[in-house]
Design a protein around this motif. Structure first.
Motif, PDB file in Angstrom:
ATOM      1  N   ARG A  71       3.020   5.906   3.425  1.00 27.35           N
ATOM      2  CA  ARG A  71       4.367   5.328   3.393  1.00 27.35           C
ATOM      3  C   ARG A  71       4.967   5.362   1.997  1.00 27.35           C
ATOM      4  N   THR A  97       0.066  -0.697   9.106  1.00 23.50           N
ATOM      5  CA  THR A  97      -1.018   0.201   9.506  1.00 23.50           C
ATOM      6  C   THR A  97      -0.868   1.567   8.864  1.00 23.50           C
ATOM      7  N   VAL A 120       1.456  -4.203  13.148  1.00 24.03           N
ATOM      8  CA  VAL A 120       1.712  -2.933  13.823  1.00 24.03           C
ATOM      9  C   VAL A 120       2.804  -2.150  13.123  1.00 24.03           C
ATOM     10  N   ASN A 121       3.880  -2.842  12.758  1.00 23.43           N
ATOM     11  CA  ASN A 121       5.049  -2.101  12.310  1.00 23.43           C
ATOM     12  C   ASN A 121       4.984  -1.657  10.868  1.00 23.43           C
ATOM     13  N   GLU A 122       4.419  -2.454  10.016  1.00 33.09           N
ATOM     14  CA  GLU A 122       4.526  -2.133   8.600  1.00 33.09           C
ATOM     15  C   GLU A 122       3.204  -1.952   7.898  1.00 33.09           C
TER      16      GLU A 122
END
Lengths: 439, 439
Positions: B77, A71, A67-69
């Protein structure tokens, strides 16, 4: 239009994703065709959802790291948080929960979605890949676990792999939890840390694993190591207290191992150290491993997740399934020389001796297509030799030439490009003269 | 895990996209199967690319409205600008340009990608839809235009539509430009504005159209109106100066209209007001319209775009193709009752009179599957009547029951659920007794 077009654009795809040229697509279609053929043998029906999902769908149950990194998440122009699905299970759980009252259970559903993870591209780990998902919903017993594992095994066999090529390792989350609490007597917090460590066992050097193990469970490290390395279900059971024999998870594993043993399977084994990362598993978990010593890694896996629909506020629906990615399985098949050779879609390339005859060739092509042949038609004024070279490069198996003589006599030469054999037939016999090799 | 799971998640998909339950997927697969069957008859091979593309790919040639307001674009990102493809043509042009030196032209390529537009969801206009793209690359003549239009027509016919159900309207960008400059004598700027206005002709009331037309071309408005409303190619040509007869675009249109006329097509017509929004078209453009007076709108279309690969700094590659969306075509077929009825994947549901017999049923299912039957197996302890009801609700055509008598006598009753007919056969005859209806 603006002036930007004067600076050439890059022809590279976005980082970590693939272009599928026809030769690549041929392999992808082969993989999907085998997957579809096998799951449909078991009566599975296909579903799909959009690759775009509300971000909140992944906040509840997927492992934190994802979830945190990992997606692809963004906010749309209307302020909605949206994510490119990193896996299919939350989507299918959402769909089942939405119509839980109307659907006819048990469901046997499959899908072959593309899924996205934001990570550094490397062998077998791209940012986008496709993944067969096959699940049974609404069937609690180990019969469903057996069916799911049988399908995984059947797909591998249909690809041409034998029991010597892969191993199916099986474990049970409920048994693992009981070992943690009732045998090792460790706290929930220790159990969580231990499960995460065991999950990484294969990736750590033995010393590092043992040190971290001792940090978590102290002097019980040797007992854990012993359990992890147990080779058979009976050996593990013999080591555990007698009360374990009455557990449902033990009965389920008994049923699974005896079924596959009766079928003569030699590659279905217990792996007490198998955890699988996702939080949502509740029962049997399994992973399929390549037996090649140089590449001894997990190819794919799955398990039972009976409580995932609860996050939607509906009654729990029992569920068991697996996901099989296209990249790892393609690499596996390639290593073992089990991928098919490329052929064009077309059975026949229709040449013309002169471009004024293209209209006639167009009509002949139409007739042959109505008889079921796949026909590619020359539309250029290239020389016949060049036209045949094109057909050859495209891996089209047969050519027929349309010239004034052919049109007058209604006799055509059908040439097999692989063998260079040529036979002369009447127009209405062309489609019979073409024996198409099937991939 | 965290506490968020205590607040139920919504089961709704993301706004403007669709969940495909098996019944919906059945229709989608039918549409794709027909599309694939037809394009493969013409020798087209399948390709694909990722739905994620570098944003700059769309800055060069797509219409401005799409780039600025209608794409899903975000920054990843790693700081890369990335877009969910709003159409497939820039992706395929990128792929062709990347390997222009190695590919064997002409290419006949197709794909059925999902594409995304950020817009207000409404009938026939969702945020995600699928679109068949079929293109020929490296074939400059009108033979390729004819082939592409023939395929569009063949797909409609294979869906069961007749010439009375749809019209194929054709125009030519080069002819349109010549009319603007050499016949109307208007400036490039006027021509741009005029093309945009004509493109919206069907969406505007006649008075509004005429007023805006006068704003752009002044007293030439009547001449433009006359041209727009010309019904046949010959009438239009008669109105234009003689020099137009020597134009390549006129020769190409002649070839196209005479070919379809010879084939007996009654629905291939000129539409001098047809523009199609995309900037990249250079030659023939066409659109397929529903003839239903209540729904007289464009179903899909395409055209020639000979210069798109130039934006990658490579030699121009001539190209012609079309895109056919799944939503509009499904709506069209539904209105005309041309969609197939749903059937399960499974041919046969295998019931058990007692759950202790599931192992035996599992073995029988295995045997039947090796003979090509698609078999769904009961794994529950439900009563036989309930099992049959499940098979019925799932639209599985046949059921067979496994009980002690059947196992002893090796005789089984095969029941057709549609007709309630039941026949008794030996175990090895079951697969022959099942005549599966094909959708």
């Amino acid at each position: 239009m603006n002036d930007k077009r004067q600076k050439p654009l890059s022809t590279e795809p976005y980082k970590g994703v693939r272009d599928f040229y026809p030769e690549d697509m041929y392999v992808r279609k082969y993989l999907f065709d085998v997957m579809r053929t096998v799951v449909e043998r078991y009566g599975y029906v296909e579903y799909d959802a959009s690759v775009l999902e509300p971000t909140e769908l992944y906040r509840a149950k997927t492992g934190d790291e994802i979830v945190n990194e990992q997606t692809y998440s963004f906010t749309d122009r209307g302020g909605r948080d949206v994510t490119l699905r990193p896996e299919m299970t939350p989507s299918v759980a959402r769909m089942v929960a939405a119509r839980a009252r109307d659907l006819t259970f048990p469901l046997r559903w499959y899908s072959i979605p593309n899924i996205f993870r934001y990570e550094r591209p490397q062998r077998g780990r791209l940012r986008e890949h496709w993944q067969l998902n096959a699940d049974i919903f609404g069937e609690a017993g180990s019969g469903a676990d057996i069916e799911i594992i049988s399908i995984a095994r059947d797909i591998m066999q249909t690809f041409g792999a034998t029991d010597a090529d892969f191993t199916i390792r099986i474990n049970h989350r409920a048994l693992l939890n009981a070992i943690f609490s009732d045998y090792l007597g460790i706290s929930n917090k220790q159990a969580d840390a231990l499960a995460k460590l065991i999950d990484r066992k294969a990736k750590l050097p033995h010393e590092a694993f043992k040190n971290q193990l001792t940090d978590i469970v102290g002097d019980k490290a040797d007992t854990v190591l012993d359990c992890c390395e147990t080779q058979t279900f009976d050996t593990l059971l013999a080591r555990l207290p007698e009360q374990f024999n009455d557990m449902e998870s033990v009965a389920e594993l008994h049923n699974i191992f005896s079924t596959f043993s009766q079928e003569g399977a030699t590659n279905v084994v217990l792996d007490p150290s198998l955890v699988r990362g996702f939080d949502y598993y509740t029962g049997v978990v399994f992973e399929v491993f390549d037996t090649n010593p140089g590449n001894n890694r997990s190819l794919f896996g799955g398990g039972r997740y009976d409580r995932l629909t609860e996050i939607f506020g509906t009654e729990p629906v029992s569920a068991v399934g697996f996901g099989m990615g296209d990249v790892t399985i393609r690499d596996f098949l390639q290593t073992r020389n089990l991928l098919p050779e490329y052929h064009s879609t077309a059975d026949l390339y229709l040449c013309t001796t002169d471009s004024s005859l293209i209209g006639e060739a167009h009509r002949l092509a139409h007739t042959l297509r109505t008889k079921g042949l796949k026909v590619e038609l020359n539309l250029s004024d290239k020389r016949v030799g060049d036209q045949i070279r094109i057909a050859n490069k495209k891996a089209i198996p047969f050519v027929v030439c349309v010239g004034p003589t052919e049109l007058e006599t209604k006799q055509y030469k059908v040439k097999n490009l692989a063998t260079s054999e040529e036979i002369t037939v009447r127009e209405e016999e062309i489609h019979e003269a073409i024996q198409v090799p099937k991939g």
